[in-house]
Design an enzyme around this catalytic site. Structure first.
Site, PDB file in Angstrom:
ATOM      1  N   ASN A  30      46.793  33.164  36.939  1.00 55.41           N
ATOM      2  CA  ASN A  30      47.439  33.813  38.090  1.00 55.41           C
ATOM      3  C   ASN A  30      47.930  32.740  39.053  1.00 55.41           C
ATOM      4  O   ASN A  30      47.775  31.544  38.815  1.00 55.41           O
ATOM      5  CB  ASN A  30      46.483  34.792  38.770  1.00 55.41           C
ATOM      6  CG  ASN A  30      45.205  34.098  39.205  1.00 55.41           C
ATOM      7  OD1 ASN A  30      45.233  33.200  40.031  1.00 55.41           O
ATOM      8  ND2 ASN A  30      44.076  34.486  38.612  1.00 55.41           N
ATOM      9  N   PHE A  39      36.960  38.174  48.469  1.00 51.83           N
ATOM     10  CA  PHE A  39      38.386  38.244  48.829  1.00 51.83           C
ATOM     11  C   PHE A  39      39.045  39.361  48.037  1.00 51.83           C
ATOM     12  O   PHE A  39      38.675  39.614  46.893  1.00 51.83           O
ATOM     13  CB  PHE A  39      39.098  36.923  48.488  1.00 51.83           C
ATOM     14  CG  PHE A  39      39.028  35.909  49.580  1.00 51.83           C
ATOM     15  CD1 PHE A  39      37.822  35.329  49.938  1.00 51.83           C
ATOM     16  CD2 PHE A  39      40.175  35.526  50.263  1.00 51.83           C
ATOM     17  CE1 PHE A  39      37.752  34.382  50.947  1.00 51.83           C
ATOM     18  CE2 PHE A  39      40.131  34.585  51.272  1.00 51.83           C
ATOM     19  CZ  PHE A  39      38.911  34.014  51.615  1.00 51.83           C
ATOM     20  N   LYS A  69      30.988  46.114  45.162  1.00 47.39           N
ATOM     21  CA  LYS A  69      30.410  44.808  44.808  1.00 47.39           C
ATOM     22  C   LYS A  69      29.254  44.377  45.699  1.00 47.39           C
ATOM     23  O   LYS A  69      28.692  43.318  45.528  1.00 47.39           O
ATOM     24  CB  LYS A  69      31.510  43.744  44.847  1.00 47.39           C
ATOM     25  CG  LYS A  69      32.704  44.174  43.997  1.00 47.39           C
ATOM     26  CD  LYS A  69      33.514  43.022  43.490  1.00 47.39           C
ATOM     27  CE  LYS A  69      34.584  43.530  42.552  1.00 47.39           C
ATOM     28  NZ  LYS A  69      35.279  42.517  41.835  1.00 47.39           N
TER      29      LYS A  69
END
Ligand SMILES: Cc1cc2nc3c(=O)[nH]c(=O)nc-3n(C[C@H](O)[C@H](O)[C@H](O)COP(=O)(O)O)c2cc1C
Length: 397
Positions: A207, A324, A342
């Site tokens: 990415n 993030f 999470k």
């Protein structure tokens, strides 16, 4: 004790603004000592700074400074901050390469004080790959850049390279002088960059993450006295001096490096853009177009471990975990869903794409918590790094 800024002044049109920087620092109670390059004296006479400072102005490496035979060393030692404003492309290049051929650059090499640079130049000089590489080199070494946005330049062009406003330069300098070691004794673990998942020896899935945010967080944490572990995927950034560096390639390697450091960390910031999946059966030889079309056109993927969720799931109550979320839409809603899924303490949500987020030096983010959110203005990644650490530290205390 009164702080001293050694103000390096270089040869460019924006030099007149250095007088305002000098005055602003003085008003804030800072002692300023000016060092000019020889070319800077082509634009403004040293007498101008001497009048404002009421002290001699240093220019020549071999000039006789009263009672001071090795002027660059005494200046270097006096500095609590070495600020070059305005900084030419030339001086930036010299600093990046350790060239010390005049009083300013020799003092910069001799000082152990933090260094800040406010660049000023034509847009093409600023955008030149040499200048950009020099900036990256200096940033990786912890040099702070005080940049203006885009604007009208003295040469008539419009673009990047305009000197930041004197007030902003003074504010950044004061902030640097006041930096406290509030993370002393703490261990900060940071992940950065992309992961690279091989398809075959030549091809991969990855990415656009540049790693700049994570590296800025690592530098900021070091400056604030923390022990830092930086686990990074492949990026074009040099080591952060003083950090325990772990350079990895794949998500599995990143998981292992994080796993080894996480339990000892007080704050863990997961800014890496970990690939969600990897090719299940990477080929050991390069796949051939034609002969291997079936394998090339139907790459089977296996889900990668969710490093943030795994670590946050096992965190101790006194550890702080920051994640993030890079999103192209619905940043807050997506970041909050990620926070809950999470079990992180905070998610830094940011919009990416169309020139935002990845590979830029600035970012506009929102801190997302279970019960609230805090939007931050557009800021450079160094300031953002400090804002994230401020927030994490508040949670830690
Ligand atoms: C009128 C004029 C304006 C200049 N403006 C700039 C500038 O804004 N930024 C820059 O990097 N160089 C500028 N330069 C070129 C520098 O002066 C030149 O690179 C010089 O070698 C810099 O010396 P120094 O870095 O030792 O101060 C300018 C030159 C002239 C003649």
């Amino acid at each position: 004790m009164q702080k001293t800024v050694v103000l390096g002044v270089t040869g460019c049109v924006a030099i007149y603004k250095a007088c305002e920087v000098l005055r602003g620092l003085q008003k804030a109670g800072v002692r300023v000592k000016v060092v000019m390059t020889k070319n800077a004296t082509e634009f403004i006479q040293p007498a101008m700074f001497r009048a404002l400072m009421r002290e001699p102005v240093a220019v020549g490496l071999f000039d006789d400074a009263p009672g001071d035979p090795i002027h660059h060393i005494s200046l270097a030692k006096e500095a609590d901050l070495f600020l070059v404003a305005p900084c030419t492309a030339n001086v930036m290049a010299k600093l990046a390469h350790g060239i010390a051929d005049d009083l300013l650059t020799t003092t910069a090499l001799a000082t152990t004080a933090p260094i800040a640079i406010a660049p000023a130049m034509n847009v093409n000089m600023y955008d030149h790959v040499a200048t950009q590489e020099n900036m990256q080199t200096l940033k990786a070494r912890g040099v702070r850049f005080i940049d203006a946005g885009e604007g009208y330049l003295a040469c008539g062009d419009v673009g990047r390279g305009r000197l930041a406003e004197p007030d902003d330069i003074v504010a950044a300098a004061i902030e640097m002088l006041e930096v406290t070691h509030d993370l002393a004794g703490k261990h900060v673990l940071v992940t950065a960059g992309p992961t690279v998942e091989p398809i075959d020896p030549a091809r991969y899935i990855s990415n656009r993450s540049s790693g700049k945010t994570g590296f800025a967080i690592a530098r900021a944490a070091l400056n604030r006295g923390a022990k830092v572990t930086l686990v990074t995927g492949p990026v074009a950034l040099g080591d952060v001096e003083g950090a325990d560096m772990a350079r990895v390639t794949t998500a599995l390697q990143m998981r292992d490096a994080v796993d080894a450091a996480f339990d000892d960390a007080d704050i863990a910031v997961f800014s890496a853009a970990v690939c969600d999946a990897r090719p299940s059966n990477p080929s050991k030889r390069k796949l051939k177009k034609g002969a291997d079309d079936e394998a090339l056109m139907h790459i089977e993927l296996t889900e990668n471990p969710d490093i943030l969720a795994t670590m946050a799931g096992r965190k101790r109550p006194e550890q702080v975990v920051v994640g993030f979320a890079a999103e192209t839409e619905n940043v807050v809603a997506n970041a909050r869903a990620k926070l809950e899924r999470k079990h992180a303490d905070m998610i830094v949500g940011n919009l990416v794409g169309e020139g935002r987020g990845f590979a830029t030096d600035e970012n506009e983010v929102v801190f997302v918590y279970a019960d609230r959110e805090r939007r931050l203005p557009l800021m450079n990644k160094d300031d953002l790094a400090h804002a994230i650490l401020d927030e994490a530290l508040e949670k830690l205390e």
